[in-house]
Write an enzyme that holds these catalytic residues in place. Structure first.
Site, PDB file in Angstrom:
ATOM      1  N   LYS A 203       5.356  -7.712   2.273  1.00  0.00           N
ATOM      2  CA  LYS A 203       4.023  -8.038   1.771  1.00  0.00           C
ATOM      3  C   LYS A 203       3.614  -9.364   2.383  1.00  0.00           C
ATOM      4  O   LYS A 203       4.266 -10.388   2.172  1.00  0.00           O
ATOM      5  CB  LYS A 203       4.047  -8.129   0.254  1.00  0.00           C
ATOM      6  CG  LYS A 203       2.713  -8.568  -0.316  1.00  0.00           C
ATOM      7  CD  LYS A 203       2.673  -8.442  -1.819  1.00  0.00           C
ATOM      8  CE  LYS A 203       1.366  -8.969  -2.361  1.00  0.00           C
ATOM      9  NZ  LYS A 203       1.302  -8.853  -3.816  1.00  0.00           N
ATOM     10  N   LYS A 257       2.401  -3.944   3.532  1.00  0.00           N
ATOM     11  CA  LYS A 257       1.085  -4.264   2.985  1.00  0.00           C
ATOM     12  C   LYS A 257       0.579  -5.568   3.578  1.00  0.00           C
ATOM     13  O   LYS A 257       1.376  -6.511   3.632  1.00  0.00           O
ATOM     14  CB  LYS A 257       1.248  -4.405   1.471  1.00  0.00           C
ATOM     15  CG  LYS A 257       0.041  -4.876   0.730  1.00  0.00           C
ATOM     16  CD  LYS A 257       0.350  -5.030  -0.717  1.00  0.00           C
ATOM     17  CE  LYS A 257      -0.858  -5.630  -1.397  1.00  0.00           C
ATOM     18  NZ  LYS A 257      -0.543  -6.160  -2.693  1.00  0.00           N
TER      19      LYS A 257
END
Ligand code: PBG
Length: 336
Positions: A203, A257
């Site tokens: 992330k 992400k």
């Protein structure tokens, strides 16, 4: 025949396999289906109905009732999973984020309702403190630092609370070190062997989360810099390191992400580990596509389906997208 010499004709003609819809269908390498999609959905704990989110046109913060309707629609379109994100009122926020593991809180309440009404739809919950943190941080803050172990102690409580409510998978999105193993051990110790873990492994500290933070009213308000836990957008070897750790600690699925700006990372993760890999087309990506479509600058249907297909090509098994409902409808009508 023209008087061109034979040598002027290519023997190998890739265009032959593109001549008709039928031949294109035969040679198509990747296909998108509703079964690949995870629908992220926002829910608020206030009175009243759904609330529009200005930076994410077409998306709302659901009321309890409208979330259930939205979930039923997703299920009827063949979408296998829903990821819930709560917006709680300010009086439920604190520096330590203790509302995160309140068994009577909004998330456990909605998990129970969803599993009662739609038992086949997978329910995925976000494990992180930001919706409950008065500072908008994913963890416990002291003296300008996010405390790794104190945060994990909190996340373990939160994950167990979601498992008790019946969540199929918990999804830690906090990026603390060692949290997957600690959560796995705790869930197992409590008898939740079947509760899965979808780890937000790679992330990145991305500007593309901006509209999401509007949606949840969870923008950081000091405390610490998210760059001290989310990854540097410049790094991809480090993403493999993070994914390896999460898999070793027991993650059932890993995630990259944001999505489109990080397709290279997604591809490396899938190619390296060959494990179930999700990608998150985040709020800023949604906002960009929507804005262009609203201006008539892009054909929304074609642009969205192309972006989702790109995730499949890069190696995604599952795609979190705010377009899940529309995409599933378009696919039903015969798209992509
Ligand atoms: C926080 C969280 C974020 C998103 C999902 N979980 C935002 C953040 O880390 O600041 C972003 C999702 C999106 O932008 O669509 N735990």
């Amino acid at each position: 025949m023209s008087d061109r010499p034979l040598s002027a004709y290519p023997r190998v003609r890739p265009r032959r396999n593109r001549r008709s819809p039928a031949v294109r269908a035969l040679v198509q390498e990747h296909r998108l289906s509703a079964a690949d999609l995870i629908l992220p959905a926002f829910v608020h704990d206030g009175p009243g109905g759904p609330e529009p989110i200005s930076s994410m046109p077409g998306t709302v913060r659901h009321s309890r009732a409208s979330l259930l309707e939205h979930a039923a629609l997703a299920h009827s379109l063949g979408i296998p999973a829903l990821a819930i994100f709560p917006k709680v009122s300010d009086d439920r926020k604190s520096v330590d984020g203790r509302e995160a593991w309140n068994d009577d809180g909004l998330v456990p309440e909605m998990v129970r309702a969803l599993k009662r009404e739609l038992p086949e739809l997978l329910v995925i919950t976000d494990v992180a403190l930001d919706p409950y943190s008065s500072l908008g941080q994913d963890g416990v803050v002291a003296d300008g630092v996010i405390l790794n172990e104190a945060t994990i102690d909190a996340l373990v409580q939160q994950a167990a609370c979601h498992a008790r409510a019946g969540a199929d998978m918990v999804a830690p999105s906090d990026m603390m070190d060692g949290r997957i193993g600690r959560i796995r051990d705790h869930l197992d110790a409590k008898g939740y062997h079947q509760t899965g873990i979808l780890a937000y492994s790679a992330k990145f500290a991305s500007v593309f989360y901006g509209p999401f933070r509007d949606a949840l009213d969870s923008a950081p308000r000091g405390g610490a810099d998210k760059k001290t836990y989310q990854m540097d957008p410049a790094n991809s070897d480090e993403a493999l390191h993070e994914v390896r750790l999460d898999l070793d600690e027991g993650a059932d699925m890993v995630m990259v992400k944001p999505g489109l700006p990080y397709l290279d990372v997604l591809h490396r993760v899938k190619a390296t580990f060959q494990r179930p890999t999700a990608v998150y087309q985040v709020s800023g990506e949604y906002a960009m596509l929507k804005a262009a479509a609203q201006h008539g600058w892009l054909d929304e249907r074609a642009a969205v389906l192309e972006s989702l297909l790109a995730f499949k090509r890069a190696g995604a098994d599952a795609i979190l997208t705010y377009f899940a409902i529309e995409a599933a409808r378009w696919l039903q009508e015969g798209g992509a």
